[in-house]
Design a protein around this motif. Sequence first.
Motif, short mmCIF file in Angstrom:
data_model
loop_
_atom_site.label_atom_id
_atom_site.label_comp_id
_atom_site.label_asym_id
_atom_site.label_seq_id
_atom_site.Cartn_x
_atom_site.Cartn_y
_atom_site.Cartn_z
N ILE B 59 48.61 40.40 41.99
CA ILE B 59 49.77 40.55 42.86
C ILE B 59 50.65 39.34 42.63
CG2 ILE B 59 50.56 40.77 45.26
CD1 ILE B 59 47.55 41.75 45.80
N LYS B 60 51.93 39.59 42.33
CA LYS B 60 52.86 38.49 42.02
C LYS B 60 52.90 37.45 43.14
CE LYS B 60 56.31 38.55 38.59
NZ LYS B 60 57.08 39.60 37.91
N GLY B 61 52.76 36.19 42.78
CA GLY B 61 52.83 35.10 43.75
C GLY B 61 51.53 34.89 44.51
N VAL B 62 50.61 35.86 44.42
CA VAL B 62 49.33 35.74 45.12
C VAL B 62 48.20 35.59 44.11
CG1 VAL B 62 47.69 36.88 46.69
CG2 VAL B 62 50.17 37.15 47.05
N GLY B 63 48.26 36.42 43.08
CA GLY B 63 47.22 36.36 42.05
C GLY B 63 46.25 37.51 42.18
N TYR B 64 45.08 37.28 41.65
CA TYR B 64 44.04 38.32 41.63
C TYR B 64 43.10 38.12 42.81
CZ TYR B 64 45.60 39.02 36.86
OH TYR B 64 46.37 39.28 35.75
N GLU B 65 42.69 39.24 43.40
CA GLU B 65 41.69 39.18 44.47
C GLU B 65 40.34 38.97 43.81
OE1 GLU B 65 40.82 41.83 47.99
OE2 GLU B 65 42.82 42.47 47.37
N VAL B 66 39.71 37.87 44.10
CA VAL B 66 38.48 37.47 43.40
C VAL B 66 37.38 38.53 43.53
CG1 VAL B 66 36.64 35.73 43.30
CG2 VAL B 66 39.03 35.01 43.51
N LYS B 67 37.04 38.90 44.78
CA LYS B 67 35.93 39.84 45.00
C LYS B 67 36.18 41.19 44.33
CE LYS B 67 34.12 38.36 49.45
NZ LYS B 67 33.10 37.40 49.01
N TYR B 68 37.41 41.67 44.46
CA TYR B 68 37.75 42.98 43.90
C TYR B 68 37.66 42.96 42.38
CZ TYR B 68 40.46 47.17 42.83
OH TYR B 68 40.87 48.38 42.33
N LEU B 69 38.20 41.89 41.80
CA LEU B 69 38.19 41.79 40.34
C LEU B 69 36.76 41.63 39.80
CD1 LEU B 69 39.98 41.86 37.87
CD2 LEU B 69 40.48 39.45 38.16
N ILE B 70 35.92 40.93 40.54
CA ILE B 70 34.50 40.82 40.15
C ILE B 70 33.87 42.20 40.07
CG2 ILE B 70 32.19 40.10 41.00
CD1 ILE B 70 33.51 37.53 42.05
N GLN B 71 34.07 42.99 41.12
CA GLN B 71 33.50 44.35 41.16
C GLN B 71 33.98 45.17 39.98
OE1 GLN B 71 34.46 46.08 44.94
NE2 GLN B 71 33.13 44.69 46.08
N LYS B 72 35.28 45.10 39.74
CA LYS B 72 35.88 45.87 38.64
C LYS B 72 35.25 45.47 37.30
CE LYS B 72 39.18 48.86 39.46
NZ LYS B 72 39.14 50.21 38.85
N LEU B 73 35.22 44.14 37.04
CA LEU B 73 34.70 43.66 35.76
C LEU B 73 33.22 43.98 35.61
CD1 LEU B 73 36.53 40.22 35.25
CD2 LEU B 73 37.07 42.44 34.24
N GLN B 74 32.47 43.84 36.70
CA GLN B 74 31.03 44.16 36.63
C GLN B 74 30.84 45.63 36.28
OE1 GLN B 74 29.64 42.66 40.42
NE2 GLN B 74 28.73 40.87 39.45
N HIS B 75 31.70 46.46 36.84
CA HIS B 75 31.59 47.89 36.57
C HIS B 75 31.95 48.18 35.11
CE1 HIS B 75 31.32 52.11 37.38
NE2 HIS B 75 32.51 52.29 36.85
N ILE B 76 33.02 47.55 34.64
CA ILE B 76 33.44 47.76 33.25
C ILE B 76 32.36 47.30 32.28
CG2 ILE B 76 35.08 47.00 31.48
CD1 ILE B 76 37.12 46.75 33.96
#
Lengths: 211, 211
Positions: B59-76
Motif C-alpha cells: 500500500i503506497k506510503g504504508v508498505g506491505y502488511e508483514v503478517k499477510y505477506l508472510i502467509q502469502k509467501l509461505q503458501h506460494i
Amino acid sequence: MKAKVPVGVIERLPNYLNCLLQLEKQGVDTVSSKRMSYLTGINSAEIRRDLIYFGTFGIKGVGYEVKYLIQKLQHILGSDIQHKIALVGAGNLGSAIAGYDALKKHGFLIDAIFDQDTKKIGTRIGGIIVSDIAEIMEVLSGKNISIAILAVPPAAAQTTANKMVAAGINVILNYTSTIVEVPDLVQVHNSDPVNELLYTLHYLSSQSTKL
Amino acid sequence: MKAKVPVGVIERLPNYLNCLLQLEKQGVDTVSSKRMSYLTGINSAEIRRDLIYFGTFGIKGVGYEVKYLIQKLQHILGSDIQHKIALVGAGNLGSAIAGYDALKKHGFLIDAIFDQDTKKIGTRIGGIIVSDIAEIMEVLSGKNISIAILAVPPAAAQTTANKMVAAGINVILNYTSTIVEVPDLVQVHNSDPVNELLYTLHYLSSQSTKL
C-alpha cells in the motif's frame, strides 16, 4: 572490465569453477557446455553466454579446455591468491566450515577462530586456537583479515556482527538464519541453508499441481 | 500460475520470507520495500517487481502488511504445510543442519537421519535415532519422504547419492563440495558454502582494482 559483468554471471562462476575442478581431478582435458550444463544444472546456452564475458575460450566441437578455464575463472574470482579469513563460532556449523576441503581448494585460509564458550576457548580446530570473541580486536590487529564467517546461534548473530565490524571486518558471510544490520560500508552475504529447501519446495508443489 | 514465475524471482522469495519473519518477531506490522531492501540486500525496485507476480500487496506510503505477506509467501513456497525430510550424514555439518532453528520455522521436519559410522548409528540427534545408511531403503519405506539432505564427506557423496536415489528420494540438497550425478528425474540442488565466499571475493578484488 570486472565491474561491468552482471551480478548473475558472477554468481554462477563459482559453480563453473567447482565443476571444472572436479573434472580436472577426474583427468578430463576438455568439456562441452552441454556436459557442464548436466553437472551444474545451468542451461548450456547460459553457460556459453556467461563465459563469453571473459573472452571466448570454447572451441567448436571440442569444448572448453579444463585447465585453462580453471586458471581464467580463478583469476577472475580472485581465488588464485590466498585469502585469510576469520571464523566466528566454533560449534557444529563452525567446525563443519573449518573442515570443509573446498575452502583450501579455493585459496581460503582460516587464520583466526573465535567463540564465547569458555569450554571451546583455547582448544584447537584444524590447528588454529579458538580465541575469546571478547578479544577479537586484539587478535585480528595486524592480521590483515577483512572477511569473517558468522556461524553463531541466531540469538547471538547481531551482537557478534557488531563486534566483527568494530574489529575492522568489512565482509561478513552470515551462515545464521538471522538478518544482521551493519553500517553501509560493510557487506553482508547471507547463506541460509534453508533458502535452498524453500526454493526446492516451490518446485515440488508446482509439480504436484501439474500431476 | 506458479510455473510462469521466473526462477530468479522464486529464488529470492525465501530471502523476503526470512526478512518478514524476523520483522514479525520484532513486532513490526508494516514494512516498506526500502526497508526490506536494506535488510535483504536486494534492490527495492526488484522487490516490488517480484512481489507483483503474486498480486499487489503493497500500500503506497504504508508498505506491505508483514503478517499477510508472510502467509502469502509461505503458501506460494509451500512452507505452510509440514514436510518431512531425511538427513544423510550425522557429522558436524549434519548436526548443525539438524539443530538449525530455521528448518522448523519453515515447516521442515527431519524424520530420519543416516550415517555409516557405527559409533553414530543408534545415537540420537534432536530426538531422531541415527540409522545405518545401508538400511535407508527399509527405514524410508512408508515414510513418504522425497527430500533428503546430503551432508557426508566429499569422497562419499556420489555413492551416498546413489543409495538415496535407490531408496526413492527425488530431491537431493547437496551440501558437499562434490557434484553428484543422478538420473534425469531426480533434482539436485547444490548449496556449497564456498560459492558465497568466491562470489564475495570477486567484488573485493574489483574494489581493490578501483582504489
